[in-house]
Design a protein around this motif. Structure first.
Motif, short mmCIF file in Angstrom:
data_model
loop_
_atom_site.label_atom_id
_atom_site.label_comp_id
_atom_site.label_asym_id
_atom_site.label_seq_id
_atom_site.Cartn_x
_atom_site.Cartn_y
_atom_site.Cartn_z
N VAL A 104 -7.76 1.09 -5.74
CA VAL A 104 -8.04 2.10 -4.72
C VAL A 104 -9.37 1.75 -4.07
O VAL A 104 -10.38 1.56 -4.77
CB VAL A 104 -8.12 3.52 -5.32
N ASP A 144 -4.84 2.79 -0.94
CA ASP A 144 -4.19 2.01 -1.99
C ASP A 144 -4.03 0.56 -1.54
O ASP A 144 -3.84 0.27 -0.35
CB ASP A 144 -2.80 2.58 -2.30
N ASN A 151 -1.02 8.42 1.36
CA ASN A 151 -1.49 9.53 0.54
C ASN A 151 -1.92 10.70 1.43
O ASN A 151 -2.14 10.54 2.63
CB ASN A 151 -2.69 9.10 -0.30
N SER A 179 0.87 -1.18 0.00
CA SER A 179 0.00 0.00 0.00
C SER A 179 0.91 1.23 0.00
O SER A 179 2.11 1.14 -0.27
CB SER A 179 -0.93 -0.01 1.22
N GLY A 210 -2.06 3.47 -7.35
CA GLY A 210 -3.48 3.71 -7.60
C GLY A 210 -3.96 5.14 -7.45
O GLY A 210 -4.31 5.81 -8.43
#
Length: 305
Positions: free
Chosen positions: A88, A65, A39, A36, A127
């Motif tokens: 996502v 992600d 973000n 992952s 993603g």
């Protein structure tokens, strides 16, 4: 199941190992998560900044992600057990996230297969940043020889936006501090770099006296950036600067439909774009990664046990 959670209102994100493994619903698959990333959305969610716009269903497992393998299928699905997938997580609330050993994902948009030749560790950071960058560039309809200003070029979305604007044939002007950050964006394809800590308007006007054709607004105040647009120019913002603030602006939210995810994976496989990773963390280290997000050059990756 191990995961990174918010256990109550106001709590800090922390690792747990006692959560039940989720079961896929009729239109879902269960994914064994292997990778992952962190973000900006995840930071906001972890800090409680999404309250009022999204419901927090405690304990909230954080993360958007994912990349991993299909572990189980809840009903009819285009996927098979063992398929390598990425995408996502798209839910209208915060509850079951991807910073966990397992997550259930809808079988439609938000998930697709990882092509042979792309590592799960790469797919896991691709993603959300990727679809956001592509959606921004598509909204701007960048043409060859356009001058495109990417404000916030050193982050995950910015790094991909610079590359996609360059692929479209644009002259890319990126914002970055002098030093390693400037070298970073030049290596991604930026033709010019301006120091956002100085006179940004003056620097951009010196490079584009008549204004820029497009702005990718990922950081900073949108109003002065909009003032740098040439007549007919366009601005795409991921941080809430839209048509209510300027008629040439559009807000971007990053919609991970399967076609966009497939396009991203194909571009990575073909070497047209790359996803730079600044640092990698194990799942239990994610709370520290959240504190180290600012100033990263590219993505912060998360590896699962």
């Amino acid at each position: 199941m191990r995961a990174i959670t918010l256990d109550r209102d106001g709590a800090a994100p922390a690792a747990r190992d006692d959560l039940a493994r989720p079961s896929p619903g009729p239109d879902e698959v269960l994914v064994r998560v292997r990778a992952s990333s962190v973000n900006a959305f995840d930071r906001k969610a972890a800090a409680g900044m999404m309250r009022g716009s999204m419901d927090y269903r405690y304990p909230v497992v954080l993360g958007k992600d994912f990349a991993g393998e299909v572990e189980a299928i809840g009903g009819t699905s285009p996927f098979r057990v063992g398929d390598a997938v990425f995408g996502v997580l798209m839910r209208p609330y915060l509850g079951e996230g991807t910073w966990a050993e397992y997550v259930t994902v809808g079988g439609g948009d938000g998930i697709t297969r990882v092509p042979d030749g792309v590592e799960l560790s790469t797919a896991g950071v691709l993603g959300l940043a990727g679809v956001t960058a592509l959606d921004a560039l598509d909204a701007l309809a960048v043409r060859p020889d356009d001058t495109v200003l990417v404000a916030g070029a050193t982050g995950g979305v910015g790094a991909l936006a610079v590359q996609y604007a360059r692929l479209a044939g644009a002259r890319v002007v990126a914002t970055a501090r002098p030093g390693p950050a400037t070298d970073f964006v030049r290596d991604l394809g930026a033709a010019e770099v301006v120091d956002y800590t100085g006179d940004l308007t003056g620097q951009v006007r010196a490079l584009a006296p008549d204004g820029v054709a497009a702005v990718v607004h990922l950081a900073g105040d949108g109003a002065p950036l909009a003032g740098l647009l040439a007549p007919g120019g366009r601005l795409a913002s991921t941080i809430g600067f839209g048509p209510d603030q300027h008629p040439a602006a559009v807000s971007i939210f990053g919609r991970p439909d399967r076609a966009t995810l497939d396009r991203l994976a194909d571009d990575v496989l073909a070497g047209r774009v790359r996803v730079p990773v600044d640092r990698r963390y194990e799942l239990d280290e994610v709370p520290r990664a959240l504190t180290e997000f600012s100033g990263a050059l590219g993505k912060l990756a998360v590896s699962m046990p």
